[in-house]
Write a protein that holds these residues in place. Structure first.
Motif, PDB file in Angstrom:
ATOM      1  N   LEU A 142       0.821  -1.228   0.000  1.00 43.65           N
ATOM      2  CA  LEU A 142       0.000   0.000   0.000  1.00 43.65           C
ATOM      3  C   LEU A 142       0.849   1.270   0.000  1.00 43.65           C
ATOM      4  N   LYS A 143       2.066   1.166   0.547  1.00 47.39           N
ATOM      5  CA  LYS A 143       2.934   2.354   0.601  1.00 47.39           C
ATOM      6  C   LYS A 143       3.502   2.696  -0.777  1.00 47.39           C
ATOM      7  N   THR A 144       3.328   1.785  -1.757  1.00 48.83           N
ATOM      8  CA  THR A 144       3.936   1.999  -3.090  1.00 48.83           C
ATOM      9  C   THR A 144       2.933   2.554  -4.109  1.00 48.83           C
ATOM     10  N   VAL A 145       1.670   2.716  -3.712  1.00 44.66           N
ATOM     11  CA  VAL A 145       0.646   3.161  -4.667  1.00 44.66           C
ATOM     12  C   VAL A 145      -0.059   4.412  -4.139  1.00 44.66           C
ATOM     13  N   ASP A 170      -1.511   3.792  10.640  1.00 47.25           N
ATOM     14  CA  ASP A 170      -0.565   3.971   9.528  1.00 47.25           C
ATOM     15  C   ASP A 170      -1.077   3.263   8.273  1.00 47.25           C
ATOM     16  N   PHE A 171      -1.589   2.048   8.484  1.00 43.31           N
ATOM     17  CA  PHE A 171      -2.111   1.269   7.349  1.00 43.31           C
ATOM     18  C   PHE A 171      -3.340   1.949   6.758  1.00 43.31           C
ATOM     19  N   TYR A 172      -4.229   2.405   7.628  1.00 42.69           N
ATOM     20  CA  TYR A 172      -5.469   3.025   7.128  1.00 42.69           C
ATOM     21  C   TYR A 172      -5.151   4.324   6.380  1.00 42.69           C
ATOM     22  N   HIS A 204     -12.645   4.928  15.353  1.00 43.16           N
ATOM     23  CA  HIS A 204     -12.142   6.275  15.681  1.00 43.16           C
ATOM     24  C   HIS A 204     -11.152   6.733  14.609  1.00 43.16           C
ATOM     25  N   ILE A 205     -10.263   5.817  14.212  1.00 47.55           N
ATOM     26  CA  ILE A 205      -9.250   6.164  13.197  1.00 47.55           C
ATOM     27  C   ILE A 205      -9.923   6.457  11.855  1.00 47.55           C
TER      28      ILE A 205
END
Ligand code: SAM
Length: 279
Positions: A142-145, A170-172, A204-205
């Motif tokens: 996910l960090k690459t797109v 961080d993921f969301y 909450h996030i």
């Protein structure tokens, strides 16, 4: 001699399922993978001793995790599925004619192979030409797109082991950035009975990241408590409304056994104890 599969789901609560035979048992680099033949629900996939699905009721989870975002979004062309190596979500997403491409990011290729062998009707579309399978960690991927997906579906195992990082801020935030400006995110978010803190934290996030965030639920007999939650974050469309582009669609042609227009709306009407949990 009677044989039983037992899943200790919370430490104080579990599920017992009578089995006819063990069809497969193996250990990949990521988890134990087992397939049982059960009296009640037919074949069952189990990962690290947690029930993933059975032939008898997999349709509930796969239809509800797919069709809510698919029919709330106006034009879901490019889809990302993280996890989902059994292929059930792919099978459902391809029932929406807008879908042009699906990226499946599954960390464990052995889950795909076992699903193709023992659950061909679930894994039936994994090799569809619209599908690209990436055997990697969804957290890293996910960090690459950026800004490319209409819908992101997190079809993960429970928040332990490789899936633990799929339930973090961080993921969301990475997922938010990977979505287009009218994109929609949905994740399975465990049991409102046994995962209260996780559900509170996740909601909450998501609430702080997206313009619209909502929870819906479905009845899944083999999951802890049978009541299962899904959390949606949307940049534009109202998740609990079927987009007007589908108002004339004939759902009867889509081989559905749980999802319907009525279920779409009613699954967002939460019992008081869940509403209080979210507030
Ligand atoms: N609960 C689903 C159901 O009921 O159908 C099944 C989910 S699917 C089998 C869950 C998948 O998530 C597993 O195949 C697991 O390997 C995958 N997974 C777990 N952590 C992951 C990660 N970080 N990246 C990609 N896939 C992951």
């Amino acid at each position: 001699m009677e044989a039983w599969f037992f899943e200790n789901q919370t430490g104080n609560f579990g599920i017992k399922i009578r089995i006819k035979s063990i069809l497969y048992h193996g250990k990949s680099d990521f988890q134990e993978i087992s397939v049982y033949d059960t009296y009640e629900f037919g074949k069952m996939l189990v990962l690290d001793n947690a029930v993933m699905f059975t032939d008898g009721n997999e349709f509930i989870y796969h239809e509800m995790l797919s069709f809510i975002p698919l029919f709330a979004h106006k034009k879901p062309e490019n889809i990302l599925i993280i996890g989902g190596g059994d292929g059930g979500i792919i099978r459902e997403c391809l029932k929406n004619n807008f879908v042009k491409h699906i990226d499946l990011v599954e960390i464990d290729g052995e889950v795909i192979e076992v699903s193709k062998k023992f659950f061909p009707q679930i894994a039936s579309q994994i090799d569809n030409k619209k599908v690209s399978v990436k055997l990697e960690d969804g957290i890293k991927y996910l960090k690459t797109v950026n800004n490319i997906y209409d819908i992101i579906i997190i079809d993960s195992t429970d928040p332990v082991g490789p899936a633990e990082g799929l339930f973090t801020k961080d993921f969301y935030e990475s997922a938010y950035n990977a979505l287009k400006e009218d994109g929609m995110f949905v994740a399975q978010t465990e049991s409102p009975f046994f995962n209260k803190k996780l559900i509170k934290d996740v909601n909450h996030i998501i609430n702080n990241i997206y313009k619209i965030s909502m929870m819906y639920y479905a009845m899944i007999p083999v999951y802890p408590s049978g009541l299962w939650s899904f959390t949606v974050g949307s940049k534009k469309y109202q998740p609990n409304k079927i987009n007007e582009v589908y108002k004339n669609i004939d759902l009867s042609s889509l081989d559905l056994k749980y999802y319907s227009h009525e279920i779409h709306i009613s699954s967002f009407i939460l019992p008081k104890f869940i509403k209080e949990l979210l507030n």
